[in-house]
Motif scaffolding. Structure first.
Motif, PDB file in Angstrom:
ATOM      1  N   UNK A 186       0.822  -1.195   0.000  1.00  0.00           N
ATOM      2  CA  UNK A 186       0.000   0.000   0.000  1.00  0.00           C
ATOM      3  C   UNK A 186       0.861   1.251   0.000  1.00  0.00           C
ATOM      4  N   UNK A 187       0.178   2.347  -0.236  1.00  0.00           N
ATOM      5  CA  UNK A 187       0.865   3.620  -0.251  1.00  0.00           C
ATOM      6  C   UNK A 187       1.386   3.970   1.146  1.00  0.00           C
ATOM      7  N   UNK A 188       2.384   4.837   1.157  1.00  0.00           N
ATOM      8  CA  UNK A 188       3.029   5.180   2.421  1.00  0.00           C
ATOM      9  C   UNK A 188       2.052   5.685   3.469  1.00  0.00           C
ATOM     10  N   UNK A 189       1.022   6.394   3.048  1.00  0.00           N
ATOM     11  CA  UNK A 189       0.111   6.992   4.007  1.00  0.00           C
ATOM     12  C   UNK A 189      -0.613   5.944   4.817  1.00  0.00           C
ATOM     13  N   UNK A 190      -0.762   4.756   4.220  1.00  0.00           N
ATOM     14  CA  UNK A 190      -1.548   3.743   4.907  1.00  0.00           C
ATOM     15  C   UNK A 190      -0.711   2.793   5.745  1.00  0.00           C
ATOM     16  N   UNK A 191       0.586   3.055   5.773  1.00  0.00           N
ATOM     17  CA  UNK A 191       1.446   2.115   6.497  1.00  0.00           C
ATOM     18  C   UNK A 191       1.003   1.925   7.929  1.00  0.00           C
ATOM     19  N   UNK A 192       0.969   3.038   8.650  1.00  0.00           N
ATOM     20  CA  UNK A 192       0.691   2.875  10.071  1.00  0.00           C
ATOM     21  C   UNK A 192      -0.721   2.380  10.330  1.00  0.00           C
ATOM     22  N   UNK A 193      -1.739   2.928   9.671  1.00  0.00           N
ATOM     23  CA  UNK A 193      -3.073   2.385   9.934  1.00  0.00           C
ATOM     24  C   UNK A 193      -3.162   0.895   9.627  1.00  0.00           C
ATOM     25  N   UNK A 194      -2.592   0.504   8.500  1.00  0.00           N
ATOM     26  CA  UNK A 194      -2.657  -0.920   8.148  1.00  0.00           C
ATOM     27  C   UNK A 194      -1.944  -1.757   9.192  1.00  0.00           C
TER      28      UNK A 194
ATOM     29  N   UNK B  41       7.016  10.413  13.098  1.00  0.00           N
ATOM     30  CA  UNK B  41       6.996  11.036  11.784  1.00  0.00           C
ATOM     31  C   UNK B  41       6.904  10.012  10.669  1.00  0.00           C
ATOM     32  N   UNK B  42       6.819   8.751  11.033  1.00  0.00           N
ATOM     33  CA  UNK B  42       6.759   7.708  10.029  1.00  0.00           C
ATOM     34  C   UNK B  42       7.893   7.837   9.018  1.00  0.00           C
ATOM     35  N   UNK B  43       9.096   8.023   9.573  1.00  0.00           N
ATOM     36  CA  UNK B  43      10.249   8.014   8.679  1.00  0.00           C
ATOM     37  C   UNK B  43      10.445   6.603   8.170  1.00  0.00           C
ATOM     38  N   UNK B  44      10.683   6.466   6.896  1.00  0.00           N
ATOM     39  CA  UNK B  44      10.832   5.132   6.284  1.00  0.00           C
ATOM     40  C   UNK B  44       9.691   4.248   6.765  1.00  0.00           C
ATOM     41  N   UNK B  45       8.512   4.790   6.701  1.00  0.00           N
ATOM     42  CA  UNK B  45       7.353   4.164   7.310  1.00  0.00           C
ATOM     43  C   UNK B  45       7.133   2.732   6.896  1.00  0.00           C
ATOM     44  N   UNK B  46       7.213   2.457   5.621  1.00  0.00           N
ATOM     45  CA  UNK B  46       6.904   1.109   5.170  1.00  0.00           C
ATOM     46  C   UNK B  46       7.867   0.105   5.779  1.00  0.00           C
TER      47      UNK B  46
END
Lengths: 461, 467, 586
Positions: free
Chosen positions: B21-29, B99-104
């Motif tokens: 998924x896109x980076x924005x959804x990393x943490x929610x997913x 900050x979700x650096x390198x979130x994925x």
């Protein structure tokens, strides 16, 4: 029907390849290579067919079709195909293709050989073709080519000498257990012959101290040639070792085992220790290949069915790992990225290739759940299981040492960099993907492969 | 019955979704999948508490020559420890990377780590144990090298070297056990029943080899040198997971070692001496640290020594206490690292000498850290109290008064931790300024961890009801 | 089981304080006062109507062993309960007026309520498990309250020092609990008290006594109590004079028969005496209005333990009860005086009471009580103690202590009185809120009325009473007059006296104790530095391995020289070696 396909198909394929190679020598496009690829795929298919049909017969007195050789046929067909894909950007496709076909046919000959003589000639064919392949590509390649050629010649000479020596005991030169002339008990001549065989094959298989030429040659040759050398030629030599020492000298395995142990230990240490101080990644991988040969030899030193299974597994595993790795190294080399420092930030620059490379390296290091781990696990288990605990310990220690240099590269890749992103060609991507998939899938679910290998080993040894 | 595979599967689906998924959804997913996994763990918990078994055995073989197949055991160890993994993992995902650096990459590594931990705690045979162990080592390595800061590359290298030495020893020991037990099997339960048939000399070799491997991991003096740089330079999530979970790999390993090999129990007094040395060594070193993360690292090492005491005591009290300790100290140290991480994020430093009066601007972090200190020193109504109580009751029973000596290291640990708090957190005479005003989602994570620590401190039967 | 109800109001109040919205923070004070009054009501009920009994509440079990919390309604516990429940509302009311900043109320009242709950729980504990929960709760809340004012650096330091010392006792208590549990299978007070002496129980109770010493600030753990005065005055009045610090003493009283059997009473006696001496001496030279009272508390605690050491229950109990009232009163007075003088704490600079006569006279009552003037209740405490003296040396010691007490306490009030006469006024006085004055008045009454307890306490507790005779009161009066007179002479009249040399050191001996701690911590730091160096050494050893390996690698690399002839030579060499090896194998 199937029998005839197999019986005639194999020689036909080999013939077709060779002639095709010569025929299209002058062509400038990639067509011939594609044709060769097609032939390889057919060979692969025939091998599978033969394996599943469980044949076991001898053809023309020089070819033997059984479970073992047919499995290896398929395997090497794939390996050669991968190398071919890497060679997509070759400058002189026609020439390369011819040499490649010659080498390939040599490989098939070795795998299928029933006679020591044909084995010998096939090895010579491979060496010659490979040396010329190394030569291809510019003035810089002369030195490594010459080295390879001279070393190969020496090796072949020793091999011939050894074959001659066992003449009194095996006039037919068949790869079948030596007929023991009971009069000459445990004769020293046989032992000498055995040693000479070891020397000869050790050169090509990359065992210490016969492998010193390897680093120079691997580094000096073009990427896809190195892949061939490391992924195919070396393994072919191992197959030859298996044939010679487990079929011809079948009764002498107990005696030869300590010899193999010693060589294995020396090889592992040499490869790993020198790899640690390398800055050039290609050279480092060369030494890593050397150490991998050492691991494979552990299984051979053990000598049991389990040991042979393990060696074969590791052979297959390493082929994929090394072809994939050298492919990536080749691609990066063409962009001028050679040393560990140059590899800085690779994860950032091309995530997929970086991760793939890391996974291949980790597999070589023996990290689960990858294929390399399974191979090492089998090897060390077989060693301990046969009571060669010290050997296993040294193997584990070496695995541990190897982490250092693999880790160095991975850590460098993890670093941050300002440079831009990189894009590889289709060929490299395809090969990497295939190798990666094999390493991952078989690592997670090795049982099918292991059972195939057991079955094939049992059919011969 | 299929709980464990289900949990691991859910987590892997989480990894896939994060990567695709896109980076924005990393943490929610990641949060979603981790929460689902935790829910399954709790369901399994309840299921198992009511007395039904939850073992899982797969019939498909991995390597049939060795009889290795996918086996998971649910017992009084694996279920509580899975709970630990689930809670720490979820807390790390929610709050650990503001900050979700390198979130994925970060989120997938956390999920991977969580899955590995649960797999290891639940594994029914030593082969699986080893596989999960090594995966954990590599995952942690990437958390330090790729996601860390400070001197992270060097720390990662040192960590890797030590860890792989441990892995090598572990592999060696496992193989030796396999081949020298008359009934050749990797299955833990079979080994437990049969290991006494291994010749004594061989048993001792195996024991030393495995002991050192686990001592490197926990870590225990004198194999701990990798710890302070690794814990300190990893990312916040990395530190939480390494301190909270990875070190428990080693503890769990020693637990299994004691269960499997009879010779281990005869050496228990020596283990106690090692534990005493390690506890005080860690406490004394903790005093000298200015970097809060290193201080917490040594606190973790001292706590590991206490857990080791419990295992060495080996009685029901000792083992129950050790498991409780793994839970309690794991949760507590995760809380500490999370709050330190949030402070470093907000104020730009993790050094005591620079920080002052944090509570003025970052009250929840300050109080969470305080609570973490309570959890570390064993204040009643936190889980650590129960752990200390049980462990030392066991130690006293098995070793007499000597067994109580590690308890006194808490005095030193408490002393420097309170010094840190009062110097950097609660003294606002000259307080530091906030550097970054973005807020992270720390509070839910704090709440989750604090709630768990309190729940386990007030209702111990949740965990102890297994026996 | 019913006794647990007594905890409910304070716990609910604490919860309220934590969750209440900011707008309604003002309510926290009222809710807390209400809760404390409710607690008092329940305590009264329990005191009068609950029969003596104990109950076990099971908590959890391991391997068949049940861990449970025991609570009791024995008379002595009810007595403590009453004391705490009585003081508690007074403090809560006082705090309302004490804090100028409403915003501070929330945190303050939450922590205070938690403290009160811990103290009440302590009062009804009947086994070590319950005890240790309450004990650590007391320690933690005390820590939070001492360091309450974040903006005062000294407060933060004092808080941490207090908990660093108390944690020693906490750990010792836990160790004792474990030993007792393993030795007897239970941690019930009643059961253990009845056990004969033995190695295990001796060791365990040595640790318990250690814990008592840390909590009750006995020598050598006295350092934290004077520093704890950095906390707000209500805290000093509640925790550090009338309740928490006496928890240890209470424990000693409960276990007195056992301690006697174990032969630990002489230790208690000696330490108590030393502490009392330290307290008296340092109080004589203090200049901080609350610190003097802190040293005085040290003296009180020391004397209580002396009473225990003399194996006299009645003396200890009387002192215990009466000290609660006058100490709390004196602290509240100190707080009021400070507030009236704009938070000035140096007695040489402030004016007494700032014009509010009630404050002044309640202070005077407190002073007279602690000095031991009949018929105030302090007199009762002192009497009990003197009469219990078993030999002449103890008696002389007590006489000297009491002389010192009356001296320093009169000094405490005379100096401010003189200041206002000589016009040394700090600032103009502020308005004293009624909420602060009323509790002081109530306590003053209590101080007077408590004398009557002499008649009720022994019966309630089932112990024998003690008669004072005639000599003792007379001696006491003489002491009071002497001490008071000296103080009057020196301070009210303003005659200067120079003290130097040894006497000076002695009256400032608290600094020595602190110096000891600094030395101790320096030692620990030194040891840790050694540990750190050792750490580095280990690291180097491992690095050495790596170095060796790399070195080997370099050496071996040189084999690969690039020279083809050499390569082929190696092949030949290898062949020869193998042949030789083969020969050996055969």
């Amino acid at each position: 029907m199937i029998h005839s396909i197999v019986e005639y198909g194999i020689p036909l394929i080999i013939l077709a390849m060779v002639t095709g190679g010569f025929a299209f020598l002058r062509r400038r496009d990639r067509g011939p290579m594609a044709l060769t690829g097609l032939f390889l795929i057919i060979a692969f298919g025939i091998g599978l067919l033969a394996f599943h049909s469980g044949y076991d017969f001898v053809e023309f007195g020089i070819l033997r079709i059984d479970g073992f050789s047919s499995m290896l046929l398929s395997f090497f067909a794939i390996a050669l195909l991968l190398v071919l894909m890497l060679a997509k950007d070759e400058e002189e496709p026609g020439l390369f293709n011819m040499l490649f076909c010659l080498a390939a046919s040599g490989v098939f000959f070795v795998v299928l050989s029933y006679s020591l003589l044909s084995l010998m000639m096939a090895i010579e064919l491979i060496s010659a073709a490979t040396a010329l392949m190394v030569l291809n590509g510019g003035k810089k390649r002369i030195e490594p080519a010459v080295k390879l050629f001279v070393i190969s010649t020496v090796a072949i000479s020793v091999f011939v000498f050894a074959v001659v020596m066992i003449m009194p005991y095996d006039l037919s030169f068949a790869i079948a257990p030596l007929q023991m002339n009971t009069g000459l008990v445990g004769s020293s001549l046989i032992m000498l012959a055995a040693v000479l065989f070891v020397v000869a094959l050790a050169v090509e298989a990359g065992l210490f101290p016969f492998n010193i030429w390897m680093a120079d040659v691997y580094q000096g040759a073009q990427g896809h040639v190195t892949a061939l050398l490391s992924g195919v030629n070396k393994k072919v030599a191992f197959i030859a070792i298996l044939y010679v020492f487990f079929v011809v000298f079948a009764g002498y395995t107990k005696v030869l085992s300590p010899l193999f142990e010693l060589i294995a230990i020396l090889t592992m240490f040499f490869g790993n220790l020198v790899a640690m101080v390398q800055k050039d990644v290609k050279r480092m991988l060369a030494y890593s290949s050397i150490s991998q040969a050492g691991y494979i030899l552990i299984g051979i030193a053990v000598g049991t069915t389990l040991g042979l299974d393990a060696s074969l597994f590791q052979i297959i595993a390493h082929t994929f790992m090394t072809i994939g790795a050298f492919g990536i190294v080749m691609w990066l080399g063409s962009r001028g990225i050679n040393t560990v420092d140059d590899y800085k930030g690779l994860f950032q620059r091309n995530g997929f290739m970086g991760v793939a490379f890391a996974i291949l390296l980790l597999s070589m290091a023996g990290v689960p759940p990858l294929m390399g781990f399974v191979g090492k696990f089998l090897l060390f288990s077989s060693a301990i299981g046969s009571g060669l605990v010290a050997l296993a310990v040294i193997g584990i220690i070496n695995s541990f040492i190897s982490i250092y240099y693999y880790g160095k590269v991975i850590v460098s890749m993890a670093d941050r960099t300002e440079k831009g992103s990189l894009h590889p060609s289709i060929g490299v991507i395809a090969v990497t993907l295939i190798c990666l998939l094999v390493v991952l899938v078989v690592g997670l679910y090795p049982q099918p492969l292991i059972s195939i290998l057991s079955k094939s080993v049992l059919s011969v040894f | 019955m299929i709980f464990f595979p289900a949990i691991i599967l859910v987590l892997f689906l989480g990894i896939l979704s994060v990567l695709l998924l896109d980076k924005r959804f990393s943490r929610p997913a990641a949060t979603l999948f981790s929460a689902i996994a935790l829910a399954i763990i709790i369901i399994m918990f309840v299921y198992y508490l009511s007395g039904r078994t939850a073992n899982y055995s797969e019939t498909v073989q991995y390597i049939s020559a060795f009889g290795i197949s996918l086996q998971f055991f649910a017992n009084g160890f694996s279920v509580p420890l899975s709970l630990l993994a689930g809670i720490v993992g979820l807390a790390a995902i929610i709050g650990g990377n503001p900050l979700q650096e390198k979130g994925k990459v970060a989120n997938s590594l956390v999920l991977l780590f969580e899955a590995t931990a649960i797999g290891l705690f639940a594994s029914g045979n030593l082969f699986l144990f080893f596989i999960f162990w090594d995966i954990g080592v590599i995952a942690a390595f990437f958390m330090i090298s790729y996601l860390g800061d400070g001197n992270h590359l060097n720390s990662a290298k040192i960590y890797l070297l030590y860890s792989l030495l441990a892995s090598a020893l572990l592999l060696f020991g496992i193989l030796m056990i396999y081949f020298y037990t008359p009934i050749r099997s990797f299955s833990i339960s079979i080994i437990e029943a049969n290991a006494q048939m291994i010749p004594l000399g061989v048993q001792e070799v195996i024991f030393v080899s495995l002991l050192i491997a686990f001592m490197i991991k926990m870590p225990v003096f004198p194999f701990h040198s990798w710890m302070q740089s690794a814990y300190s330079d990893a990312s916040t999530q990395g530190s939480m997971l390494i301190a909270g979970l990875l070190s428990k790999f080693g503890a769990y390993g020693i637990l299994l070692l004691f269960l499997m090999l009879p010779v281990a129990r005869t050496y228990a007094p020596y283990i106690l001496i090692i534990a005493i040395a390690s506890a005080f060594y860690a406490a004394l070193n903790g005093i000298r640290k200015d970097d809060l993360k290193r201080m917490a690292a040594f606190t973790s090492m001292a706590e590991s020594a206490v857990i080791l005491t419990g295992i060495a005591a080996f009685s029901i009290f000792g083992l129950d206490g050790a498991v409780y300790g793994m839970l309690a100290f794991g949760l507590g140290i995760a809380l500490l690292f999370l709050s330190i991480g949030s402070i470093e994020f907000m104020f730009g430093s993790k050094h005591m000498s620079i920080l002052n009066g944090v509570v003025k601007e970052a009250a929840s972090s300050a109080y969470s850290f305080l609570f973490g200190v309570f959890a570390a020193t064993g204040v009643p109504i936190t889980a650590a109290f129960i752990a200390d109580l049980l462990i030392f009751i066991g130690a006293d029973k098995s070793f007499g008064v000597l067994g109580l000596i590690p308890l006194f290291s808490i005095i030193i640990v408490g002393a420097y931790l309170y010094y840190a708090i009062n110097k950097s957190f609660f003294d606002t005479e000259s307080s530091v300024e906030i550097v970054r005003y973005e807020t992270g989602h720390w509070n839910p994570s704090y709440a989750l961890l604090i709630f768990s620590i309190l729940a386990l401190g007030i209702v111990p039967s949740l965990i102890l009801g297994f026996r | 089981m019913f006794e647990l109800i007594v905890l409910a109001p304070t716990l609910i109040a604490a919860l309220f304080c934590i969750v209440v919205v900011d707008k309604k923070v003002r309510l926290t004070g009222y809710v807390s006062i209400l809760a404390s009054l409710l607690t008092f009501a329940i305590a009264v009920y329990l005191f009068f109507y609950m029969p003596s009994s104990s109950t076990n509440i099971s908590w959890f079990s391991v391997a068949g062993h049940l861990f449970s919390i025991s609570i009791t309604s024995d008379h002595i516990n009810m007595m403590l309960l009453m004391l705490v429940a009585f003081i508690s509302p007074l403090i809560m009311i006082y705090s309302m007026g004490f804090f100028d900043d409403i915003k501070e109320h929330r945190r303050f009242y939450a922590e205070m309520n938690l403290f009160a709950a811990s103290m009440l729980f302590f009062a009804i504990s009947a086994n070590f498990i319950a005890l240790i929960i309450a004990w650590e709760g007391l320690g933690i809340t005390s820590y939070l309250l001492i360091g309450f004012w974040y903006h005062k650096k000294d407060a933060a330091t004092a808080a941490r020092e207090s908990i660093s010392i108390i944690i020693i006792g906490d750990v010792a208590m836990l160790a004792a609990l474990i030993m007792l549990l393993n030795a007897y299978g239970t941690t019930s007070f009643a059961y253990i008290s009845a056990q004969p002496a033995g190695y295990q129980i001796y060791l365990a109770f040595a640790l318990v006594v250690l814990a008592i010493f840390t909590k009750s600030a006995q020598f050598p753990f006295s350092g934290w109590l004077p520093k704890a005065m950095e906390g707000p005055t209500p805290v000093s009045a509640f925790l550090h004079s009338s309740t928490m610090v006496k928890a240890g003493v209470f424990l000693a009283i409960i276990f007195m028969p056992l301690l006697f059997r174990l032969g630990l009473l002489p230790l208690v006696f000696v330490i108590g005496a030393v502490t009392a001496a330290i307290g008296v001496l340092n109080a004589m030279s203090g200049s901080h209005i609350k610190r003097i009272l802190a040293y005085s508390t040290l003296e009180d605690l020391g004397l209580m333990l002396v009473a225990v050491g003399l194996n006299s229950v009645i003396a200890a109990v009387l002192l215990f009860i009466t000290q609660t009232f006058y100490k709390a009163l004196l602290f509240l007075d100190a707080g009021s005086i400070m507030k009236a003088n704009n938070e000035e704490s140096n007695i040489f600079k402030l004016r007494e009471s700032g014009g509010n006569k009630l404050v002044f006279w309640t202070a005077v009552i407190g002073v007279l009580s602690i000095a031991g003037v009949f018929p105030l209740s302090g007199f009762l405490g002192k009497m009990g103690l003197e009469v219990s003296a078993t030999n002449i040396y103890t008696y002389i010691f007590l006489v000297l202590v009491e002389l010192g007490t009356s001296f320093y306490i009169f000094r405490w009030i005379f100096i401010p009185m003189r200041n206002s006469e000589r016009g040394k006024i700090a600032e103009s006085p502020s308005n004293m809120p009624a909420s602060m004055v009323v509790p002081q008045v109530v306590l003053a009454f209590a101080v007077v009325a408590a004398t009557a307890l002499y008649f009720f306490v022994p019966g309630y507790l089932g112990i024998s009473n003690v008669s004072f005779g005639y000599i003792a009161p007379v001696v006491e009066t003489v002491l009071v007059i002497t001490g008071g007179g000296t103080a009057y002479y020196l301070y009210k009249k303003g005659h200067k006296v120079r003290i130097n040399g040894g006497l000076f050191t002695v009256v400032h001996s608290i600094d020595l104790i602190n110096a000891f701690y600094i030395l101790l911590s320096k030692f620990v730091l030194l040891v840790s530095k050694v540990a750190e160096l050792f750490d580095y050494l280990i690291y180097i050893i491992f690095a050495l391995f790596g170095f060796v390996t790399v070195f080997l690698g370099r050496k071996m690399r040189n084999i690969v020289s690039g020279n083809l002839n050499l390569y082929t030579a190696w092949i030949v060499i290898g062949m020869v070696i193998l042949i030789i090896a083969m020969v050996f194998v055969l």
